[in-house]
Design an enzyme around this catalytic site. Structure first.
Site: not given
Ligand code: GDG
Length: 465
Positions: A156, A364
């Site tokens: 992720h 991110d």
């Protein structure tokens, strides 16, 4: 249909998935459809002397199997290796990593123990989907116990470029461990190519075409699967009578006519101090925004046991206090900073009621907030997304105003542009963005990963060191 086994650090309550968001929403449907089992940590920490037992429970056709961590495991596996080494270095922040040999042992130990508990629950035709950096070696541990079922892994968070990965302790072991999976998924093309570059440049790896790569005597499939959201559900949540009322109340109670919104766990990767500095710069460079614009920053606490997280909290509180001290008036507060979790439906209403979504992480994996902001907008009068180039979401969301989050002037200028953008341009950008958010929604992410996993089979295992 094969049973789906999901492994992730935290296991969510499937019946509350819609309110908790994130991975829970993404996986709940797939688990329901496939008589699934969700395996992971129950979130509790017990003393080192307490025997670790497995708790099995059932909710809406989904079984959960959870274990506690003892204090030593928590310190070494969770705080130590996962969050003091892997999280910062994979976010390109080697300066924030604390390398410590004990934590590596703890990380191995917990992965071994989880593999043993999980192996005992498996049925021959199961498909196993392992999530995130806490469990990179899990498949290798399962294979060592004789598990032959298909196992996929999805990361992720970003995968860093080789020069950074080279500084991660036990990097070669981590890279080799990934070759015990049948499919390794990343968020973006950049992450995928970073991994391929490391393996080809530093582990004699070879690309074999059709996303296959060979190294350490094994072959695996490596591919980007950009994660998304349930667009219709989020839109519906932001368009209820309660949401209408919340938005009206927001403006009745404030002098400001425009609101900029930021929503992020209080994490140093999210670029929060830089974001506040950019907002202050907006007020300096474009004084017409004073008394007119408010920044609402919602930042629930997270990982408070890690030192870097209390530092960021202090910095943020200091900065919002300083901006408010300098610019507030009796009828206007420039920064509204909320340091606690807000219910998901309130968030959806706030996204819709804000003219600008400000999403400026320094790095991110994807960033779902950017997608949620777009999904919540009114088609007739949409707001503008200002998005960091360094969020994985920027690879898809090119029609946002893309910014360098380190450059406060550039972010301030983008904010000004967003706040003054004419409706035609806002609509044009929104139309393009919502199409992309829909195309790569959560269902697409989940099904494309699981189809790839179902269809791929690489019976080889990497050579041991
Ligand atoms: C990791 C990767 C990747 C936030 N505050 C509240 C709240 N949230 C929700 C948001 C969103 C989720 O949490 C956060 O997701 P992000 O994607 O923004 O970030 P991470 O938590 O860092 O997640 C990231 C993601 O995994 C998925 O693969 O995109 O890159 O770092 O849904 O809305 N939800 C509620 N109250 C809050 O105060 N209810």
């Amino acid at each position: 249909m094969s049973r789906l086994i999901v492994v992730s650090n935290r296991v969510a309550d499937v019946s509350k998935a819609v309110q908790s968001g994130g991975l829970a929403v993404a996986l709940a449907d797939a688990l329901r459809e496939r008589r699934g089992l969700w395996f992971g940590w129950d979130g509790t920490v017990v003393s080192d002397e307490t025997p670790i037992g497995l708790t099995i429970s059932q909710s809406e056709q989904v079984r959960t199997a959870t274990v506690p961590l003892n204090q030593r495991d928590y310190d070494e596996y969770y705080v130590g290796f996962s969050n003091n080494i892997l999280w910062p270095s994979f976010h390109y922040r080697l300066d924030l990593g604390h390398i410590d040999a004990k934590s590596i042992d703890g990380y191995r130990r917990v992965n071994q123990r989880f593999a043993q508990s999980l192996a005992a629950l498996l049925e021959p035709d199961d498909i196993i989907w392992v999530h995130d950096y806490h469990f990179i070696p899990l498949a290798a541990e399962l294979r060592a116990l004789g598990v032959r079922q298909r196992i996929g892994f999805f990361l992720h968070i970003p995968f860093p470029p080789p020069d950074i990965f080279l500084a991660v302790p036990e990097r070669q072991w981590l890279a080799r461990s990934l070759f015990s999976y049948d499919v390794v998924g990343f968020q973006t093309a950049v992450d995928t190519s970073n991994f391929i570059r490391y393996v080809t440049e530093h582990a004699d790896g070879e690309e074999k075409g059709e996303n296959s790569i060979t190294a350490f005597g094994a072959t695996t499939k490596v591919q980007a699967f950009p994660i998304g959201i349930d667009v219709d559900a989020f839109y519906a949540m932001s368009h209820t009578p309660k949401a209408d009322e919340q938005i009206q109340r927001l403006y009745r109670r404030s002098m400001a006519s425009s609101q900029v919104i930021g929503v992020d766990r209080l994490d140093y990767s999210k670029g929060l101090p830089d974001r506040l500095r950019a907002f202050r710069r907006l007020l300096e460079l474009y004084p017409e925004n004073r008394k007119m614009v408010t920044l609402m920053q919602i930042s629930p606490p997270t990982r408070e046991d890690v030192a870097a997280y209390s530092d960021i909290r202090q910095e943020l509180e200091g900065l919002s206090g300083a901006i408010n001290g300098e610019y507030s008036d009796f009828d206007w507060t420039p920064v509204r900073y909320i340091h606690r979790a807000v219910p998901r439906d309130t968030l959806a209403a706030l996204f819709r009621g804000s003219q600008v979504g400000l999403v400026t992480p320094l790095r991110d994996g994807m960033n779902l907030v950017a997608k949620e902001y777009i999904a919540a907008q009114d088609e007739e009068d949409p707001g503008v997304l200002v998005l960091s180039r360094f969020a994985g979401a920027a690879e898809e969301l090119a029609e946002a105003l893309l910014v360098n989050p380190y450059d406060t002037d550039e972010v301030a200028q983008a904010l000004q542009r967003a706040l003054t953008m004419k409706k035609d341009e806002r609509s044009e950008r929104y139309d393009a963005l919502i199409k992309r958010v829909r195309k790569h929604d959560v269902k697409n992410w989940r099904e494309s990963f699981l189809n790839e996993l179902r269809d791929s089979r690489h019976p080889t295992s990497p050579e041991t060191a």
